[in-house]
Design a protein around this motif. Structure first.
Motif, PDB file in Angstrom:
ATOM      1  N   ARG A  55       0.832  -1.214   0.000  1.00  0.00           N
ATOM      2  CA  ARG A  55       0.000   0.000   0.000  1.00  0.00           C
ATOM      3  C   ARG A  55       0.862   1.257   0.000  1.00  0.00           C
ATOM      4  O   ARG A  55       0.563   2.218  -0.705  1.00  0.00           O
ATOM      5  N   ARG A  56       1.940   1.233   0.720  1.00  0.00           N
ATOM      6  CA  ARG A  56       2.852   2.379   0.772  1.00  0.00           C
ATOM      7  C   ARG A  56       3.429   2.681  -0.604  1.00  0.00           C
ATOM      8  O   ARG A  56       3.550   3.846  -0.996  1.00  0.00           O
ATOM      9  N   ASP A  57       3.766   1.634  -1.340  1.00  0.00           N
ATOM     10  CA  ASP A  57       4.412   1.789  -2.640  1.00  0.00           C
ATOM     11  C   ASP A  57       3.427   1.808  -3.807  1.00  0.00           C
ATOM     12  O   ASP A  57       3.842   1.904  -4.962  1.00  0.00           O
ATOM     13  N   GLN A  58       2.139   1.723  -3.528  1.00  0.00           N
ATOM     14  CA  GLN A  58       1.119   1.652  -4.566  1.00  0.00           C
ATOM     15  C   GLN A  58       1.041   2.957  -5.354  1.00  0.00           C
ATOM     16  O   GLN A  58       1.056   4.046  -4.779  1.00  0.00           O
ATOM     17  N   GLN A  59       0.937   2.818  -6.655  1.00  0.00           N
ATOM     18  CA  GLN A  59       0.751   3.977  -7.520  1.00  0.00           C
ATOM     19  C   GLN A  59      -0.712   4.416  -7.456  1.00  0.00           C
ATOM     20  O   GLN A  59      -1.604   3.578  -7.386  1.00  0.00           O
ATOM     21  N   PRO A  60      -0.983   5.720  -7.492  1.00  0.00           N
ATOM     22  CA  PRO A  60      -2.372   6.201  -7.451  1.00  0.00           C
ATOM     23  C   PRO A  60      -3.205   5.578  -8.566  1.00  0.00           C
ATOM     24  O   PRO A  60      -2.739   5.418  -9.695  1.00  0.00           O
ATOM     25  N   GLY A  61      -4.415   5.196  -8.204  1.00  0.00           N
ATOM     26  CA  GLY A  61      -5.344   4.654  -9.189  1.00  0.00           C
ATOM     27  C   GLY A  61      -5.173   3.181  -9.508  1.00  0.00           C
ATOM     28  O   GLY A  61      -5.894   2.643 -10.344  1.00  0.00           O
ATOM     29  N   THR A  62      -4.220   2.514  -8.877  1.00  0.00           N
ATOM     30  CA  THR A  62      -4.032   1.091  -9.139  1.00  0.00           C
ATOM     31  C   THR A  62      -4.723   0.261  -8.064  1.00  0.00           C
ATOM     32  O   THR A  62      -4.991   0.740  -6.970  1.00  0.00           O
ATOM     33  N   VAL A  63      -5.004  -0.969  -8.414  1.00  0.00           N
ATOM     34  CA  VAL A  63      -5.575  -1.906  -7.442  1.00  0.00           C
ATOM     35  C   VAL A  63      -4.696  -3.146  -7.420  1.00  0.00           C
ATOM     36  O   VAL A  63      -3.930  -3.403  -8.357  1.00  0.00           O
ATOM     37  N   GLN A  90      -6.390 -13.855  -0.357  1.00  0.00           N
ATOM     38  CA  GLN A  90      -7.588 -13.153  -0.831  1.00  0.00           C
ATOM     39  C   GLN A  90      -8.026 -12.078   0.154  1.00  0.00           C
ATOM     40  O   GLN A  90      -8.390 -10.973  -0.257  1.00  0.00           O
ATOM     41  N   PHE A  91      -7.986 -12.385   1.444  1.00  0.00           N
ATOM     42  CA  PHE A  91      -8.400 -11.406   2.449  1.00  0.00           C
ATOM     43  C   PHE A  91      -7.461 -10.203   2.432  1.00  0.00           C
ATOM     44  O   PHE A  91      -7.913  -9.051   2.446  1.00  0.00           O
ATOM     45  N   THR A  92      -6.163 -10.456   2.388  1.00  0.00           N
ATOM     46  CA  THR A  92      -5.197  -9.354   2.375  1.00  0.00           C
ATOM     47  C   THR A  92      -5.348  -8.506   1.118  1.00  0.00           C
ATOM     48  O   THR A  92      -5.260  -7.275   1.183  1.00  0.00           O
ATOM     49  N   THR A  93      -5.591  -9.140  -0.015  1.00  0.00           N
ATOM     50  CA  THR A  93      -5.792  -8.391  -1.259  1.00  0.00           C
ATOM     51  C   THR A  93      -7.032  -7.515  -1.165  1.00  0.00           C
ATOM     52  O   THR A  93      -6.988  -6.324  -1.504  1.00  0.00           O
ATOM     53  N   ALA A  94      -8.131  -8.080  -0.692  1.00  0.00           N
ATOM     54  CA  ALA A  94      -9.360  -7.286  -0.535  1.00  0.00           C
ATOM     55  C   ALA A  94      -9.132  -6.144   0.453  1.00  0.00           C
ATOM     56  O   ALA A  94      -9.552  -5.001   0.213  1.00  0.00           O
ATOM     57  N   TRP A  95      -8.454  -6.430   1.555  1.00  0.00           N
ATOM     58  CA  TRP A  95      -8.200  -5.396   2.564  1.00  0.00           C
ATOM     59  C   TRP A  95      -7.315  -4.284   1.986  1.00  0.00           C
ATOM     60  O   TRP A  95      -7.586  -3.101   2.186  1.00  0.00           O
ATOM     61  N   ALA A  96      -6.272  -4.667   1.271  1.00  0.00           N
ATOM     62  CA  ALA A  96      -5.367  -3.677   0.683  1.00  0.00           C
ATOM     63  C   ALA A  96      -6.086  -2.799  -0.338  1.00  0.00           C
ATOM     64  O   ALA A  96      -5.786  -1.607  -0.462  1.00  0.00           O
ATOM     65  N   ASN A  97      -7.052  -3.383  -1.046  1.00  0.00           N
ATOM     66  CA  ASN A  97      -7.854  -2.617  -2.010  1.00  0.00           C
ATOM     67  C   ASN A  97      -8.945  -1.802  -1.333  1.00  0.00           C
ATOM     68  O   ASN A  97      -9.708  -1.106  -2.008  1.00  0.00           O
ATOM     69  N   ARG A  98      -9.010  -1.893  -0.021  1.00  0.00           N
ATOM     70  CA  ARG A  98     -10.013  -1.178   0.784  1.00  0.00           C
ATOM     71  C   ARG A  98     -11.431  -1.634   0.440  1.00  0.00           C
ATOM     72  O   ARG A  98     -12.388  -0.883   0.563  1.00  0.00           O
ATOM     73  N   ASP A  99     -11.537  -2.884   0.029  1.00  0.00           N
ATOM     74  CA  ASP A  99     -12.831  -3.496  -0.274  1.00  0.00           C
ATOM     75  C   ASP A  99     -13.296  -4.245   0.971  1.00  0.00           C
ATOM     76  O   ASP A  99     -13.203  -5.469   1.070  1.00  0.00           O
ATOM     77  N   ARG A 100     -13.773  -3.481   1.937  1.00  0.00           N
ATOM     78  CA  ARG A 100     -14.155  -4.055   3.234  1.00  0.00           C
ATOM     79  C   ARG A 100     -15.297  -5.057   3.107  1.00  0.00           C
ATOM     80  O   ARG A 100     -15.328  -6.054   3.823  1.00  0.00           O
ATOM     81  N   ALA A 101     -16.242  -4.810   2.192  1.00  0.00           N
ATOM     82  CA  ALA A 101     -17.369  -5.729   2.021  1.00  0.00           C
ATOM     83  C   ALA A 101     -16.867  -7.102   1.556  1.00  0.00           C
ATOM     84  O   ALA A 101     -17.317  -8.140   2.058  1.00  0.00           O
ATOM     85  N   HIS A 102     -15.931  -7.114   0.613  1.00  0.00           N
ATOM     86  CA  HIS A 102     -15.390  -8.384   0.128  1.00  0.00           C
ATOM     87  C   HIS A 102     -14.569  -9.066   1.215  1.00  0.00           C
ATOM     88  O   HIS A 102     -14.676 -10.294   1.406  1.00  0.00           O
ATOM     89  N   ALA A 103     -13.753  -8.302   1.938  1.00  0.00           N
ATOM     90  CA  ALA A 103     -12.959  -8.871   3.028  1.00  0.00           C
ATOM     91  C   ALA A 103     -13.880  -9.497   4.079  1.00  0.00           C
ATOM     92  O   ALA A 103     -13.636 -10.625   4.535  1.00  0.00           O
TER      93      ALA A 103
END
Length: 158
Positions: free
Chosen positions: A59-67, A95-108
């Motif tokens: 998340r720290r190194d994530q480019q804006p607009g990427t998932v 899968q949980f970490t990916t959903a969490w990192a994408n801030r997709d709380r519903a999926h997590a």
């Protein structure tokens, strides 16, 4: 979950991660038992804290607009595969970490709820998934510590 465990969750997770980074994974796991045994809310909060830690560098190194995605590759053949080929506890943690990192709380939450319900009555599948998340969080913590140590050494001219 007891009020004590609820209020102490972040400290317990921090202490568990410190033990894990110091090489005492079993000691770290022992600290997490209270949170795992605290029921759905406590275990979900634990999963969230561990996923937040495990995904920190990405998340720290994530480019804006990427998932984030979850590519799975066979290390022997180099072929791409479905996440379904992963052991259940590894698949859940990834899968949980990916959903969490994408801030997709519903999926997590849906992933966690499915794991929690599948794990009844003994809870072993949920425990395995949470322990895999713990190991991922320990690895990320070790990397962050190594980065900080390298920065300090560069700053001191060593």
């Amino acid at each position: 979950m007891t009020t004590t465990a609820q209020g102490e969750g972040p400290r317990i997770v921090g202490d568990a991660l410190a033990k894990g980074v110091a090489g005492d994974l079993e000691g770290g796991v022992d600290l997490l038992v209270l949170l795992i045994a605290g029921g759905w809310s406590s275990a979900y909060a634990l999963a969230a804290m561990l996923a937040e830690t495990a995904s920190h560098i990405a998340r720290r190194d994530q480019q804006p607009g990427t998932v984030f995605g979850m590519p799975v590759q066979n290390t022997e053949t180099g072929e791409w595969a479905s996440a379904e080929v992963l052991p259940p506890h590894v698949r859940f943690a990834a899968q949980f970490t990916t959903a969490w990192a994408n801030r997709d709380r519903a999926h997590a939450e849906a992933l966690f709820t499915a794991l929690y319900e599948r794990s009844a009555p003994d809870g072993s599948e949920m425990v395995d998934g949470l322990l895999m998340l713990f190991q991922m969080a320990v690895c990320t913590s070790e990397e962050v510590i190594a980065e900080e140590r390298a920065k300090r050494e560069q700053g001191s001219g060593s």
